[in-house]
Design a protein around this motif. Structure first.
Motif, mmCIF file in Angstrom:
data_model
loop_
_atom_site.group_PDB
_atom_site.id
_atom_site.type_symbol
_atom_site.label_atom_id
_atom_site.label_comp_id
_atom_site.label_asym_id
_atom_site.label_seq_id
_atom_site.Cartn_x
_atom_site.Cartn_y
_atom_site.Cartn_z
ATOM 1 N N UNK A 40 0.800 -1.224 0.000
ATOM 2 C CA UNK A 40 0.000 0.000 0.000
ATOM 3 C C UNK A 40 0.835 1.278 0.000
ATOM 4 N N UNK A 41 2.122 1.148 -0.327
ATOM 5 C CA UNK A 41 2.985 2.328 -0.450
ATOM 6 C C UNK A 41 3.685 2.298 -1.802
ATOM 7 N N UNK A 42 3.876 3.457 -2.384
ATOM 8 C CA UNK A 42 4.664 3.546 -3.616
ATOM 9 C C UNK A 42 6.129 3.403 -3.214
ATOM 10 N N UNK A 43 6.818 2.489 -3.858
ATOM 11 C CA UNK A 43 8.227 2.248 -3.572
ATOM 12 C C UNK A 43 9.034 2.841 -4.724
ATOM 13 N N UNK A 44 9.796 3.920 -4.468
ATOM 14 C CA UNK A 44 10.499 4.599 -5.562
ATOM 15 C C UNK A 44 11.884 4.020 -5.872
ATOM 16 N N UNK A 75 16.812 -9.182 -8.478
ATOM 17 C CA UNK A 75 16.206 -7.875 -8.230
ATOM 18 C C UNK A 75 15.089 -7.981 -7.201
ATOM 19 N N UNK A 76 14.854 -6.898 -6.503
ATOM 20 C CA UNK A 76 13.729 -6.778 -5.581
ATOM 21 C C UNK A 76 12.977 -5.533 -6.015
ATOM 22 N N UNK A 77 11.741 -5.726 -6.447
ATOM 23 C CA UNK A 77 10.996 -4.610 -7.026
ATOM 24 C C UNK A 77 9.507 -4.796 -6.780
ATOM 25 N N UNK A 78 8.820 -3.705 -6.541
ATOM 26 C CA UNK A 78 7.364 -3.694 -6.568
ATOM 27 C C UNK A 78 6.995 -3.293 -7.990
ATOM 28 N N UNK A 79 6.553 -4.245 -8.784
ATOM 29 C CA UNK A 79 6.279 -3.942 -10.192
ATOM 30 C C UNK A 79 5.176 -2.904 -10.348
ATOM 31 N N UNK A 87 0.846 2.316 -5.416
ATOM 32 C CA UNK A 87 1.203 1.457 -4.280
ATOM 33 C C UNK A 87 1.198 -0.020 -4.669
ATOM 34 N N UNK A 88 2.185 -0.737 -4.146
ATOM 35 C CA UNK A 88 2.305 -2.163 -4.428
ATOM 36 C C UNK A 88 1.471 -3.008 -3.487
ATOM 37 N N UNK A 89 1.454 -4.304 -3.759
ATOM 38 C CA UNK A 89 0.673 -5.266 -2.995
ATOM 39 C C UNK A 89 1.482 -5.933 -1.889
ATOM 40 N N UNK A 90 2.805 -5.947 -2.060
ATOM 41 C CA UNK A 90 3.642 -6.817 -1.253
ATOM 42 C C UNK A 90 4.421 -6.108 -0.163
ATOM 43 N N UNK A 91 4.763 -6.894 0.839
ATOM 44 C CA UNK A 91 5.742 -6.491 1.848
ATOM 45 C C UNK A 91 7.001 -7.281 1.521
ATOM 46 N N UNK A 92 8.155 -6.654 1.690
ATOM 47 C CA UNK A 92 9.431 -7.344 1.481
ATOM 48 C C UNK A 92 10.229 -7.211 2.771
#
Length: 188
Positions: A40-44, A75-79, A87-92
């Motif tokens: 639920x957050x945009x990951x830049x 890679x680790x990315x919120x597509x 905002x992405x769906x995942x927690x990393x």
């Protein structure tokens, strides 16, 4: 794994393009259990794992469901953040202390407009992530937990030594008791 190897695995770049891309990348070290990305957050940022293991999961009311592990070179990315700036769906979460390469998505977009080779690298990056997602979905839909466990043993045996069994069971979509049964059957 060094950044040059990671970048080349995605798509080989001419030296000048690779240098431009590397100028936008910084190294960071973060502790175990650090939440690298929150749902639920945009990951830049896009990250690449130099050393360590991470897991992607989604939370429900009563549990976390692990759906992906990343280790050295990946890679680790919120597509959703990368492609749509949403905002992405995942927690990393970092499962070990990690050394990461960090690339700001905005800087990468600027480079896409300046260098066709980097733009092609970005296209190949997105294509590879799409294929990984497709393989994950197909695996979850059409393969048994035993088949997925055997696949993990074959392609990522390292994970089985470095990741808690609870996370592996969640990834396989089974309980820890069922995972223990599968492991016992495999040994017997």
């Amino acid at each position: 794994m060094i950044i040059d190897e990671i970048l080349d695995r995605i798509y080989p770049l001419p030296d000048s393009s690779k240098m431009s891309l590397k100028e936008s990348i910084e190294e960071v070290s973060l502790p175990k259990n650090f939440c690298l990305m929150e749902a639920e957050k945009v990951i830049p940022y896009i990250y690449f794992i130099k050393k360590g293991i991470v897991r992607a999961y989604a939370s429900t009311e009563d549990k976390d469901i692990t759906f992906w592990f990343g280790s050295e070179g990946e890679p680790v990315v919120s597509m959703k953040s990368y492609v749509e700036n949403n905002p992405g769906y995942e927690n990393i979460e970092l499962l070990e202390p990690c050394e990461l390469y960090k690339l700001k998505t905005g800087s990468l977009r600027t480079l896409f407009n300046k260098d066709i080779h980097i733009a092609n690298w970005g296209r190949k990056f997105a294509e590879r992530e799409l294929v990984k997602t497709e393989e994950l979905i197909i695996s979850r839909q059409f393969r048994t937990a035993l088949e997925r466990y055997k696949d993990l043993m074959l392609h990522k045996p390292d994970l089985l030594k470095r990741v808690q069994l609870g996370h592996i069971a969640s990834y396989l979509g089974i309980t820890q008791v069922s995972l223990s049964r599968i492991r016992a059957e495999m040994k017997g």
